[in-house]
Design a protein around this motif. Structure first.
Motif, PDB file in Angstrom:
ATOM      1  N   SER A 192      64.527 -29.089  87.901  1.00 41.44           N
ATOM      2  CA  SER A 192      63.522 -29.105  88.956  1.00 41.44           C
ATOM      3  C   SER A 192      63.760 -27.921  89.893  1.00 41.44           C
ATOM      4  O   SER A 192      64.843 -27.346  89.935  1.00 41.44           O
ATOM      5  CB  SER A 192      63.601 -30.409  89.757  1.00 41.44           C
ATOM      6  N   THR A 193      62.741 -27.562  90.635  1.00 41.73           N
ATOM      7  CA  THR A 193      62.852 -26.456  91.587  1.00 41.73           C
ATOM      8  C   THR A 193      63.996 -26.684  92.555  1.00 41.73           C
ATOM      9  O   THR A 193      64.818 -25.780  92.800  1.00 41.73           O
ATOM     10  CB  THR A 193      61.537 -26.290  92.373  1.00 41.73           C
ATOM     11  N   GLN A 194      64.058 -27.891  93.122  1.00 43.55           N
ATOM     12  CA  GLN A 194      65.098 -28.161  94.114  1.00 43.55           C
ATOM     13  C   GLN A 194      66.491 -28.110  93.503  1.00 43.55           C
ATOM     14  O   GLN A 194      67.416 -27.524  94.085  1.00 43.55           O
ATOM     15  CB  GLN A 194      64.847 -29.532  94.757  1.00 43.55           C
ATOM     16  N   SER A 195      66.675 -28.694  92.334  1.00 37.05           N
ATOM     17  CA  SER A 195      67.985 -28.682  91.689  1.00 37.05           C
ATOM     18  C   SER A 195      68.415 -27.258  91.353  1.00 37.05           C
ATOM     19  O   SER A 195      69.568 -26.862  91.587  1.00 37.05           O
ATOM     20  CB  SER A 195      67.962 -29.528  90.412  1.00 37.05           C
ATOM     21  N   PHE A 196      67.487 -26.485  90.805  1.00 35.12           N
ATOM     22  CA  PHE A 196      67.767 -25.096  90.442  1.00 35.12           C
ATOM     23  C   PHE A 196      68.180 -24.298  91.676  1.00 35.12           C
ATOM     24  O   PHE A 196      69.193 -23.575  91.674  1.00 35.12           O
ATOM     25  CB  PHE A 196      66.522 -24.494  89.793  1.00 35.12           C
ATOM     26  N   ASP A 197      67.407 -24.421  92.754  1.00 36.43           N
ATOM     27  CA  ASP A 197      67.693 -23.646  93.963  1.00 36.43           C
ATOM     28  C   ASP A 197      69.015 -24.067  94.601  1.00 36.43           C
ATOM     29  O   ASP A 197      69.755 -23.223  95.128  1.00 36.43           O
ATOM     30  CB  ASP A 197      66.554 -23.796  94.971  1.00 36.43           C
ATOM     31  N   ALA A 198      69.310 -25.373  94.580  1.00 37.67           N
ATOM     32  CA  ALA A 198      70.585 -25.833  95.130  1.00 37.67           C
ATOM     33  C   ALA A 198      71.757 -25.286  94.325  1.00 37.67           C
ATOM     34  O   ALA A 198      72.758 -24.815  94.889  1.00 37.67           O
ATOM     35  CB  ALA A 198      70.622 -27.360  95.147  1.00 37.67           C
ATOM     36  N   LEU A 207      68.450 -38.616  94.228  1.00 38.75           N
ATOM     37  CA  LEU A 207      67.410 -39.625  94.047  1.00 38.75           C
ATOM     38  C   LEU A 207      67.074 -39.795  92.567  1.00 38.75           C
ATOM     39  O   LEU A 207      66.805 -40.900  92.102  1.00 38.75           O
ATOM     40  CB  LEU A 207      66.160 -39.248  94.841  1.00 38.75           C
ATOM     41  N   ASP A 208      67.078 -38.696  91.838  1.00 33.45           N
ATOM     42  CA  ASP A 208      66.849 -38.718  90.398  1.00 33.45           C
ATOM     43  C   ASP A 208      68.202 -38.549  89.721  1.00 33.45           C
ATOM     44  O   ASP A 208      68.826 -37.492  89.815  1.00 33.45           O
ATOM     45  CB  ASP A 208      65.895 -37.596  89.991  1.00 33.45           C
ATOM     46  N   GLN A 209      68.669 -39.593  89.054  1.00 28.35           N
ATOM     47  CA  GLN A 209      70.029 -39.587  88.530  1.00 28.35           C
ATOM     48  C   GLN A 209      70.081 -39.432  87.014  1.00 28.35           C
ATOM     49  O   GLN A 209      71.064 -39.818  86.388  1.00 28.35           O
ATOM     50  CB  GLN A 209      70.749 -40.869  88.962  1.00 28.35           C
ATOM     51  N   ARG A 210      69.030 -38.844  86.430  1.00 34.90           N
ATOM     52  CA  ARG A 210      69.065 -38.591  84.988  1.00 34.90           C
ATOM     53  C   ARG A 210      70.127 -37.534  84.670  1.00 34.90           C
ATOM     54  O   ARG A 210      70.442 -36.680  85.508  1.00 34.90           O
ATOM     55  CB  ARG A 210      67.702 -38.081  84.512  1.00 34.90           C
ATOM     56  N   PRO A 211      70.716 -37.556  83.480  1.00 34.73           N
ATOM     57  CA  PRO A 211      71.660 -36.504  83.087  1.00 34.73           C
ATOM     58  C   PRO A 211      70.961 -35.141  83.062  1.00 34.73           C
ATOM     59  O   PRO A 211      69.858 -35.015  82.526  1.00 34.73           O
ATOM     60  CB  PRO A 211      72.096 -36.927  81.678  1.00 34.73           C
ATOM     61  N   VAL A 212      71.590 -34.129  83.648  1.00 36.47           N
ATOM     62  CA  VAL A 212      70.970 -32.807  83.719  1.00 36.47           C
ATOM     63  C   VAL A 212      71.583 -31.801  82.747  1.00 36.47           C
ATOM     64  O   VAL A 212      71.040 -30.725  82.544  1.00 36.47           O
ATOM     65  CB  VAL A 212      71.050 -32.222  85.148  1.00 36.47           C
ATOM     66  N   ALA A 213      72.707 -32.132  82.154  1.00 38.81           N
ATOM     67  CA  ALA A 213      73.404 -31.146  81.327  1.00 38.81           C
ATOM     68  C   ALA A 213      74.087 -31.838  80.163  1.00 38.81           C
ATOM     69  O   ALA A 213      74.280 -33.057  80.148  1.00 38.81           O
ATOM     70  CB  ALA A 213      74.443 -30.398  82.172  1.00 38.81           C
ATOM     71  N   ALA A 259      59.387 -34.578  92.429  1.00 36.79           N
ATOM     72  CA  ALA A 259      60.483 -34.162  93.288  1.00 36.79           C
ATOM     73  C   ALA A 259      60.336 -34.740  94.686  1.00 36.79           C
ATOM     74  O   ALA A 259      59.227 -35.009  95.145  1.00 36.79           O
ATOM     75  CB  ALA A 259      60.519 -32.632  93.368  1.00 36.79           C
ATOM     76  N   PRO A 260      61.459 -34.972  95.400  1.00 30.59           N
ATOM     77  CA  PRO A 260      61.385 -35.445  96.781  1.00 30.59           C
ATOM     78  C   PRO A 260      60.518 -34.525  97.632  1.00 30.59           C
ATOM     79  O   PRO A 260      60.520 -33.301  97.459  1.00 30.59           O
ATOM     80  CB  PRO A 260      62.844 -35.423  97.238  1.00 30.59           C
TER      81      PRO A 260
END
Length: 505
Positions: A290-296, A141-147, A124-125
Motif C-alpha cells: 500500500s502507499t502508506q506501507s511503502f512510504d513508511a 490495522l491491516d495485519q495480512r502478511p506483507v513479505a 487504506a486508513p
C-alpha cells in the motif's frame, strides 16, 4: 525520490469471515513526518553519518506534530503506549470501534487460501484532514502478511554444495578480517533458532559460535518450530561463518507492515547494539504494498542509510515476474529501494578454490526458482545509476546491484532444526554480502554506509561479471545487468578499491 504504489493492495483471494468484534483492542503505529529537510545518505567515502543520539534533534518528529497527534488520540479515545520522537513513531491502543472511527476504516476478519487468518481492512486508513498532513502512515490495522522469505530448498540433491567458508574463499574475501567490532542486524519476520543448532554447526566448521542476541519487536520473538526457521538459521549461519567475530543482532517481528517497519526502524536507531550492516532476506512485489506501507518503509530505510548503516536485501527467487501472474515484469521491495543494496543470484560451479563457471540462477524449468531482477515501477533511477544502460523501455531504479551464489543446486550447507541440509535463494546472498561489508568496515575503520555510489564507480573491476543466462525477461550482459547487477564479488579487490576511494577523498 519515489512514486507511490497503489493505495489498496488487499488480497483478492482472501475470504471474508465477518466483522471484527468492536470491543476488542488493537495497537497501531503512527509514523510522523520528519522535521526539516530529509537527511542525506552517509555515502562512502565523502559524507559521514550523524550520531544516533543527535539524529532525532535534526531529523526526528516535530514536537508540534507530536502534540497534535496526542490531541487527536485523546479526542478519539485512544491511549498512547509509546512515543519515539527520534524514530517519528507513536503507538496508540484503542478499541476496534474507536480505531475505525479515528482512521476511517472498517475492520474485518479474513482468511488466506492457505488458512491463515488475519484482521484486515479493504482500503487504506484515512486519517482526518486535521491529522493527515502530520502523518506518513498508520500501520497495524491491516495485519495480512506483507513479505515472504527468499530461500529455496533443492528439489533434487544439489550437484555441488558449499559451506559459507568455501563460498567466501571462492569470492576471495579479504584476509585478516573477521568482522571484529561490527554488528550485523538480521531482520526476521517469523521463525527462530535453537542455540544447540548454532553450536553444532559452527563447531563443524571449526569456528567459535558468534555472539547472537535476540531483539523482540512489536510482539515478535525467537519462535523455532516452523518453515521460517530455515530463513533464520540460513541468515545467522552464513553471516556468522563469514564474519565470525561480528555480533549478530536478530530482530524478530511479526510479518505485517507494522512489524516490518518497526524492525527496520528499531535496528537503524539501536543505540545498544549499534549495527553497521542490516541484512533483509524478506520482501514482496512492489505492487503488493500500500502507499502508506511503502512510504513508511522508505522513511525507515532513509533513516538507516543516513545513520551510516549499509542495508542489504534479497532481490527475490521468482525470476523477472517476482511471482506476480500478470505476465509483466516486477521487482521485489524493499530490494528495489534506492537505500538498499539489492542482491541477485547466480549458479556457482567450482573446482577446489577456483570458480569454474558462474551463470544467472534460473531453475524455472524444474520449478526451483530464479533470481529476481528488473526495473522498479515505483523508485526513480538514482543518480549513481546514471552510467548504466537499463533494459529498453524502462527508466526506474535498476535491480539488483550485486549478486552471489543462490541456486539451490549449488547451495549452502547449513543446519536447520537439528538437520544438516542444503539451501539456496537470494536469502543467502544478503547475509553473504552483509558479512563482506562488515569485514570491509573493520579494515577501513569506518562504516561504509550507503555504498552504492562507490560500487557503481568501481564497476566490474571488483566483480566476477556474469554474462551468461537470464531470469525470464532480462538477460545477462557485460557490465551491469538486471539479473546479477555488477556480478559476484572479489572481496579483496573490492576492499582495495574502497581503500583507494578513501585516499582520494
Amino acid at each position: 525520490m519515489s512514486a507511490s504504489p497503489t493505495s489498496s493492495t488487499f488480497p483478492q483471494t482472501a475470504r471474508y469471515l465477518g466483522p471484527h468484534g468492536t470491543d476488542d483492542t488493537m495497537e497501531v503505529t503512527v509514523v510522523l513526518r520528519r522535521r526539516g529537510t530529509p537527511p542525506e545518505p552517509a555515502q562512502w567515502p565523502t559524507r559521514h553519518a550523524p550520531s544516533r543520539t543527535s539524529f532525532g534533534e535534526r531529523f526526528g518528529a516535530d514536537p508540534a506534530d507530536v502534540e497534535h497527534l496526542r490531541g487527536f488520540a485523546r479526542d478519539h479515545g485512544l491511549q498512547e503506549t509509546d512515543c519515539q520522537m527520534h524514530r517519528r513513531s507513536m503507538r496508540l491502543r484503542g478499541s476496534i470501534s474507536a480505531l475505525q472511527k479515528a482512521f476511517g476504516v472498517e475492520l474485518g476478519r479474513y482468511e488466506t487460501p492457505d488458512g491463515r487468518q488475519f484482521t484486515g481492512c479493504q482500503h487504506a486508513p484515512q486519517p482526518s484532514q486535521a491529522l493527515g498532513p502530520h502523518v506518513i502512515a498508520v500501520l497495524g490495522l491491516d495485519q495480512r502478511p506483507v513479505a515472504k522469505p527468499h530461500f529455496r530448498r533443492a528439489k533434487q540433491p544439489a550437484s555441488q554444495s558449499f559451506t559459507p567458508l568455501q563460498v567466501g574463499q571462492l569470492y576471495q574475501y579479504p584476509d585478516g578480517t573477521d568482522g571484529s567490532g561490527q554488528t550485523i542486524a538480521l531482520i526476521e519476520l517469523g521463525g527462530g533458532y535453537q542455540s544447540d543448532d548454532l553450536s553444532t554447526y559452527f563447531s563443524s566448521l571449526q569456528l567459535t559460535t558468534p555472539t547472537v542476541v535476540d531483539v523482540a519487536v512489536s510482539g515478535g520473538s525467537n519462535q523455532p518450530g516452523g518453515d521460517a526457521d530455515a530463513e533464520v538459521l540460513l541468515d545467522i549461519e552464513v553471516a556468522g561463518a563469514l564474519a565470525n567475530s561480528a555480533k549478530i543482532a536478530v530482530y524478530f517481528a511479526p510479518n505485517t507492515d507494522q512489524g516490518f517497519y518497526e524492525a527496520i526502524s528499531q535496528a537503524a536507531h539501536d543505540t545498544t547494539n549499534q549495527p553497521s550492516v542490516m541484512s533483509i532476506s524478506w520482501g514482496g512485489p512492489e505492487n503488493n504494498w500500500s502507499t502508506q506501507s511503502f512510504d513508511a518503509m522508505q522513511s525507515a530505510l532513509e533513516d538507516a542509510v543516513a545513520l551510516g548503516v549499509t542495508v542489504i536485501a534479497a532481490a527475490g527467487d521468482d525470476g523477472s515476474s517476482d511471482g506476480v501472474t500478470d505476465n509483466q515484469p516486477h521487482v521485489d521491495f524493499p530490494a528495489s529501494s534506492q537505500y538498499v543494496l539489492a542482491c541477485g543470484g547466480t549458479r556457482l560451479q567450482a573446482s577446489g578454490t577456483t570458480i569454474k563457471s558462474e551463470t544467472v540462477w534460473n531453475e524455472t524449468a524444474s520449478n526451483n526458482g530464479a533470481t529476481g531482477g528488473g526495473v522498479s515501477a515505483q523508485v526513480a533511477k538514482p543518480d549513481w545509476q546514471s552510467g548504466i544502460t537499463l533494459p529498453a523501455g524502462t527508466n526506474g531504479r535498476g535491480v539488483p546491484d550485486v549478486a552471489g551464489d543462490a541456486d539451490p543446486a549449488s547451495g549452502y550447507a547449513v543446519r536447520v532444526d537439528g538437520q544438516d541440509t542444503v539451501i539456496g535463494g537470494t536469502s543467502a546472498v544478503a547475509p553473504l554480502w552483509a558479512a563482506l561489508i562488515a569485514r570491509c568496515n573493520q579494515s577501513l575503520g569506518s562504516p561504509l554506509g550507503d555504498v552504492h555510489a562507490a560500487i557503481y564507480q568501481i564497476g566490474t573491476a571488483a566483480f566476477h561479471d556474469i554474462t551468461s543466462g537470464n531470469n525470464g525477461d532480462f538477460k545477462a550482459s557485460k557490465g551491469w545487468d538486471a539479473c546479477t547487477g555488477w556480478g559476484s564479488p572479489n572481496g579483496t579487490k573490492l576492499l582495495t578499491a574502497l581503500q583507494g576511494l578513501q585516499k582520494q577523498a
